[in-house]
Design a protein around this motif. Structure first.
Motif, mmCIF file in Angstrom:
data_model
loop_
_atom_site.group_PDB
_atom_site.id
_atom_site.type_symbol
_atom_site.label_atom_id
_atom_site.label_comp_id
_atom_site.label_asym_id
_atom_site.label_seq_id
_atom_site.Cartn_x
_atom_site.Cartn_y
_atom_site.Cartn_z
ATOM 1 N N VAL A 175 0.157 -3.478 -5.128
ATOM 2 C CA VAL A 175 0.260 -2.471 -4.583
ATOM 3 C C VAL A 175 -0.893 -1.422 -4.543
ATOM 4 N N TRP A 186 1.970 2.671 -0.514
ATOM 5 C CA TRP A 186 2.527 3.910 0.123
ATOM 6 C C TRP A 186 2.573 4.412 1.277
ATOM 7 N N ASN A 224 5.823 4.055 4.379
ATOM 8 C CA ASN A 224 6.164 5.576 4.972
ATOM 9 C C ASN A 224 5.663 5.437 6.522
ATOM 10 N N PHE A 257 -1.432 9.459 2.742
ATOM 11 C CA PHE A 257 -0.816 8.746 1.974
ATOM 12 C C PHE A 257 -1.405 7.897 0.725
ATOM 13 N N ASP A 258 -2.501 7.528 0.999
ATOM 14 C CA ASP A 258 -3.341 6.679 0.178
ATOM 15 C C ASP A 258 -3.645 7.622 -1.010
ATOM 16 N N ASP A 294 -2.470 10.650 -1.826
ATOM 17 C CA ASP A 294 -1.213 10.905 -2.736
ATOM 18 C C ASP A 294 -0.881 9.629 -3.657
ATOM 19 N N TYR A 295 -1.119 8.641 -3.067
ATOM 20 C CA TYR A 295 -0.709 7.340 -4.073
ATOM 21 C C TYR A 295 -1.564 7.474 -5.217
ATOM 22 N N ARG A 308 -0.170 7.634 -8.982
ATOM 23 C CA ARG A 308 0.114 6.171 -9.275
ATOM 24 C C ARG A 308 0.766 5.931 -10.588
ATOM 25 N N LEU A 330 5.922 4.090 -9.769
ATOM 26 C CA LEU A 330 5.925 4.330 -8.512
ATOM 27 C C LEU A 330 5.576 2.709 -7.781
ATOM 28 N N ASP A 331 4.930 2.104 -8.574
ATOM 29 C CA ASP A 331 4.355 0.685 -7.754
ATOM 30 C C ASP A 331 5.908 -0.110 -7.731
ATOM 31 N N ILE A 333 7.719 1.284 -4.906
ATOM 32 C CA ILE A 333 6.956 0.690 -3.271
ATOM 33 C C ILE A 333 7.304 -0.580 -3.175
#
Length: 186
Positions: free
Chosen positions: A106, A137, A141, A154-155, A157-158, A162, A166-167, A170
């Protein structure tokens, strides 16, 4: 912990999938001229270039640009290329990059070496500090449908949120999207 998880899961996946990987390799070889794998120069952590393999889904001689930049992407596909892409099977050789540490399961998808706009926006957002991923992410999305600034959002935000949980989320969302073939354009 993330690196240990990535390595162990990639190793087990590679061993479990060895027979199917060999069958896919044979199918690629039998249906089109050229090598089984396509190795592309990708941008990794801190904008370092690394070589990333995919099962070859495009004909030899296809320009090295993002698929959406080709005039007629379908004209470049091999006989089984569309299937490989829609099922994301073409991505399986990237387990090698996870084993070698160039990628993670991820993270932001690795940019092509010539996607200067994406590389620049990621660098400005600090996302270049992350190891690229097999999925991310942005992929769960919208994937190919997202404009570059939205992907970078999105990157970023991840990067801020992180965590191992979350991983796992995803990875689960990726499995569902791949099963539905959701967000794949070619």
């Amino acid at each position: 912990m993330k690196r240990a998880f990535d390595f162990c899961v990639a190793l087990v996946a590679g061993l479990v999938l060895l027979a199917p990987l060999l069958l896919i390799a044979a199918a690629v070889k039998l249906t089109s001229a050229g090598p089984v794998l396509y190795w592309s120069d990708r941008v990794g952590c801190r904008n370092r270039i690394f070589r990333m393999p995919k099962f070859r889904s495009m004909r030899v001689g296809t320009p090295a640009v993002a698929t959406h930049l080709l005039n007629d992407p379908g004209a470049y596909l091999t006989p089984i290329g569309s299937f490989l892409r829609k099922t994301s099977i073409d991505e399986l050789p990237q387990l090698w990059c996870i084993l070698t540490g160039d990628m993670s399961f991820v993270g932001p998808r690795p940019a092509l070496f010539n996607q200067y706009d994406l590389i620049e926006l990621r660098t400005k957002a600090g996302v270049d500090a992350l190891k690229p991923g097999l999925t991310g992410w942005a992929q769960v999305n919208g994937r190919d449908e997202l404009p570059i600034p939205v992907k970078v959002g999105f990157d970023a935000d991840y990067m801020q949120r992180r965590s191992f949980a979350l991983d796992l989320r995803i990875l689960w969302m990726t499995a569902l999207k791949v099963a539905k073939r959701d967000g794949v354009t070619h």
